[in-house]
Design an enzyme around this catalytic site. Sequence first.
Site, PDB file in Angstrom:
ATOM      1  N   ASP A   6      -7.295  -8.211  -9.418  1.00 36.68           N
ATOM      2  CA  ASP A   6      -8.142  -7.523  -8.468  1.00 36.68           C
ATOM      3  C   ASP A   6      -9.058  -6.772  -9.255  1.00 36.68           C
ATOM      4  O   ASP A   6      -8.987  -5.838 -10.074  1.00 36.68           O
ATOM      5  CB  ASP A   6      -7.145  -6.455  -7.693  1.00 36.68           C
ATOM      6  CG  ASP A   6      -7.851  -5.604  -6.637  1.00 36.68           C
ATOM      7  OD1 ASP A   6      -9.036  -5.472  -6.839  1.00 36.68           O
ATOM      8  OD2 ASP A   6      -7.057  -5.220  -5.685  1.00 36.68           O
ATOM      9  N   LYS A  52      -3.470   0.313  44.795  1.00 38.18           N
ATOM     10  CA  LYS A  52      -3.639   1.574  45.447  1.00 38.18           C
ATOM     11  C   LYS A  52      -3.272   2.578  44.489  1.00 38.18           C
ATOM     12  O   LYS A  52      -4.083   3.487  44.321  1.00 38.18           O
ATOM     13  CB  LYS A  52      -2.630   1.564  46.708  1.00 38.18           C
ATOM     14  CG  LYS A  52      -2.747   3.040  47.414  1.00 38.18           C
ATOM     15  CD  LYS A  52      -1.602   3.180  48.206  1.00 38.18           C
ATOM     16  CE  LYS A  52      -0.236   3.155  47.369  1.00 38.18           C
ATOM     17  NZ  LYS A  52       0.778   4.306  47.561  1.00 38.18           N
ATOM     18  N   ASN A  81       0.607  -9.377  18.367  1.00 43.58           N
ATOM     19  CA  ASN A  81       1.517  -8.410  18.346  1.00 43.58           C
ATOM     20  C   ASN A  81       0.456  -7.053  18.338  1.00 43.58           C
ATOM     21  O   ASN A  81       0.536  -6.127  18.777  1.00 43.58           O
ATOM     22  CB  ASN A  81       2.338  -8.389  17.216  1.00 43.58           C
ATOM     23  CG  ASN A  81       3.008  -7.015  17.211  1.00 43.58           C
ATOM     24  OD1 ASN A  81       4.015  -6.601  17.952  1.00 43.58           O
ATOM     25  ND2 ASN A  81       2.512  -6.046  15.975  1.00 43.58           N
ATOM     26  N   LYS A  95       1.023 -12.219  14.424  1.00 47.61           N
ATOM     27  CA  LYS A  95       0.577 -10.769  13.872  1.00 47.61           C
ATOM     28  C   LYS A  95      -0.503 -10.276  14.879  1.00 47.61           C
ATOM     29  O   LYS A  95      -0.558  -9.034  15.270  1.00 47.61           O
ATOM     30  CB  LYS A  95       0.138 -11.001  12.649  1.00 47.61           C
ATOM     31  CG  LYS A  95      -0.693  -9.992  11.922  1.00 47.61           C
ATOM     32  CD  LYS A  95      -0.042  -8.317  11.672  1.00 47.61           C
ATOM     33  CE  LYS A  95      -1.046  -7.425  11.354  1.00 47.61           C
ATOM     34  NZ  LYS A  95      -0.458  -6.114  10.966  1.00 47.61           N
TER      35      LYS A  95
HETATM   36  P1  NAD Z   1      -7.046  -2.503   1.042  1.00 47.37           P
HETATM   37  O1  NAD Z   1      -8.577  -2.351   1.247  1.00 47.37           O
HETATM   38  O2  NAD Z   1      -6.118  -1.194   0.573  1.00 47.37           O
HETATM   39  O3  NAD Z   1      -6.578  -3.814  -0.265  1.00 47.37           O
HETATM   40  C1  NAD Z   1      -7.301  -4.892  -0.621  1.00 47.37           C
HETATM   41  C2  NAD Z   1      -7.390  -5.092  -2.020  1.00 47.37           C
HETATM   42  O4  NAD Z   1      -8.033  -6.317  -2.045  1.00 47.37           O
HETATM   43  C3  NAD Z   1      -8.265  -3.894  -2.716  1.00 47.37           C
HETATM   44  O5  NAD Z   1      -7.441  -3.596  -3.858  1.00 47.37           O
HETATM   45  C4  NAD Z   1      -9.361  -4.685  -3.185  1.00 47.37           C
HETATM   46  O6  NAD Z   1      -9.910  -4.373  -4.593  1.00 47.37           O
HETATM   47  C5  NAD Z   1      -8.884  -6.122  -3.303  1.00 47.37           C
HETATM   48  N1  NAD Z   1      -9.855  -7.195  -3.231  1.00 47.37           N
HETATM   49  C6  NAD Z   1     -10.927  -7.279  -2.309  1.00 47.37           C
HETATM   50  N2  NAD Z   1     -11.584  -8.452  -2.564  1.00 47.37           N
HETATM   51  C7  NAD Z   1     -10.883  -9.012  -3.505  1.00 47.37           C
HETATM   52  C8  NAD Z   1     -11.258 -10.221  -4.119  1.00 47.37           C
HETATM   53  N3  NAD Z   1     -12.147 -10.946  -3.813  1.00 47.37           N
HETATM   54  N4  NAD Z   1     -10.581 -10.735  -5.201  1.00 47.37           N
HETATM   55  C9  NAD Z   1      -9.135  -9.772  -5.483  1.00 47.37           C
HETATM   56  N5  NAD Z   1      -9.116  -8.877  -5.114  1.00 47.37           N
HETATM   57  C10 NAD Z   1      -9.716  -8.181  -3.760  1.00 47.37           C
HETATM   58  O7  NAD Z   1      -6.359  -3.184   2.277  1.00 47.37           O
HETATM   59  P2  NAD Z   1      -5.041  -2.985   2.729  1.00 47.37           P
HETATM   60  O8  NAD Z   1      -4.620  -1.779   3.322  1.00 47.37           O
HETATM   61  O9  NAD Z   1      -4.082  -3.087   1.580  1.00 47.37           O
HETATM   62  O10 NAD Z   1      -4.697  -4.338   3.676  1.00 47.37           O
HETATM   63  C11 NAD Z   1      -4.648  -5.411   3.257  1.00 47.37           C
HETATM   64  C12 NAD Z   1      -4.258  -6.423   4.370  1.00 47.37           C
HETATM   65  O11 NAD Z   1      -2.920  -6.117   5.019  1.00 47.37           O
HETATM   66  C13 NAD Z   1      -5.496  -6.387   5.310  1.00 47.37           C
HETATM   67  O12 NAD Z   1      -5.828  -7.508   5.992  1.00 47.37           O
HETATM   68  C14 NAD Z   1      -4.882  -5.253   6.442  1.00 47.37           C
HETATM   69  O13 NAD Z   1      -5.294  -5.551   7.714  1.00 47.37           O
HETATM   70  C15 NAD Z   1      -3.363  -5.838   6.487  1.00 47.37           C
HETATM   71  N6  NAD Z   1      -2.389  -4.655   6.774  1.00 47.37           N
HETATM   72  C16 NAD Z   1      -2.684  -3.749   6.255  1.00 47.37           C
HETATM   73  C17 NAD Z   1      -1.735  -2.513   6.860  1.00 47.37           C
HETATM   74  C18 NAD Z   1      -1.983  -0.971   6.495  1.00 47.37           C
HETATM   75  O14 NAD Z   1      -1.505  -0.260   6.951  1.00 47.37           O
HETATM   76  N7  NAD Z   1      -2.713  -0.760   5.178  1.00 47.37           N
HETATM   77  C19 NAD Z   1      -0.712  -2.821   7.519  1.00 47.37           C
HETATM   78  C20 NAD Z   1      -0.415  -4.061   7.848  1.00 47.37           C
HETATM   79  C21 NAD Z   1      -1.442  -5.000   7.593  1.00 47.37           C
END
Ligand code: NAD
Length: 295
Positions: free
Chosen positions: A31, A242, A176, A173
């Site tokens: 990352d 209504k 939902n 997903k």
């Molecule tokens: P986030 O932005 O906190 O984390 C994403 C991570 O991916 C970051 O650390 C970023 O540096 C890394 N990243 C971005 N581009 C990259 C690349 N090209 N190579 C490697 N790393 C890269 O996001 P999150 O909240 O962890 O969400 C991740 C996924 O999960 C999303 O699709 C989101 O919709 C889903 N999601 C989030 C939640 C939540 O509560 N945060 C809940 C359910 C699902």
Amino acid sequence: MKNIGFIGVGTMGFPMALNLIKNGHSLSFYDPFANNKTIEVLIEAGAKQEKTIADLCKTKDFLISMLPIGEDVKEVALGEGGIINQDNTDLIYIDMSTILPADSIDVSKQLQTKNIQMFDAPVARLVNEAIEGTLLIMVGGSLQDFPKIEEILKCMGSDVVYCGTIGSGSKMKIINNYMSIVSNIVTAETLSLVHKSGIDQKLAIELMSTTAAGKGHMNFSYPKKVLINDIGPGFKNVLALKDLRLAIEHAESEGIELTSGKSVLNIYERAMDTKYKDLDWTAMFNFVKESNNLD
Ligand code: NAD
């Protein structure tokens, strides 16, 4: 113990990666934008940081990604330095990001040309559940090979559910989320109206928890009517319309804008020119299906 490469250790990916380590798996992560604290904690827990996807792919059994959007998934999977262009094709790739189902399917098809198997496995619930390892994980991909990934997914989720072929996890997903995101606004508007109407909020919530409003049509009204092919009235759509108009008019007099209520008004109005006018309100399921050319 499996060798796992984890891509994207953000809000969700970080605690999910930690849970894989806690369950005895060997984990490396990639990352380029991860914060220092995250990197420090993961390394302390026994993980190895990799600087390229090429290094991450070496000698791994599984790759997992948890990235913000579909473009990120396409980049890590199909980009020049991505998974598709690495030597180790003897791995299973699990994408757990929330992305468009068509993107999951497309990425999987392209990876298949290199014999890389992919599952889409997005998660429901929030960061606390990611920390506790109690996520709901919805999986799309080969049913036959699902057992190969089930055990590692169970390190991150208490409910791991196979939903169908590739793309089905993403479909389930977002379906939902559609319902919960839309009903969030209906709930917010409803409670604003409760407040402005001078009704006690606790009382309103208790009361509405006993009706279709609070129990939800899927659990309450549909199973007793339209889902068992009974659409005779019941509560007729003409009366539902209504009451919707009454709610909108009352809200206007209180200065509350019922945006979601107004947006469905015309669906009920269209039904008034059809047989659905005097059928049960749950028959709107059939009306909407017909409007979308579904049987
Ligand atoms: P986030 O932005 O906190 O984390 C994403 C991570 O991916 C970051 O650390 C970023 O540096 C890394 N990243 C971005 N581009 C990259 C690349 N090209 N190579 C490697 N790393 C890269 O996001 P999150 O909240 O962890 O969400 C991740 C996924 O999960 C999303 O699709 C989101 O919709 C889903 N999601 C989030 C939640 C939540 O509560 N945060 C809940 C359910 C699902």
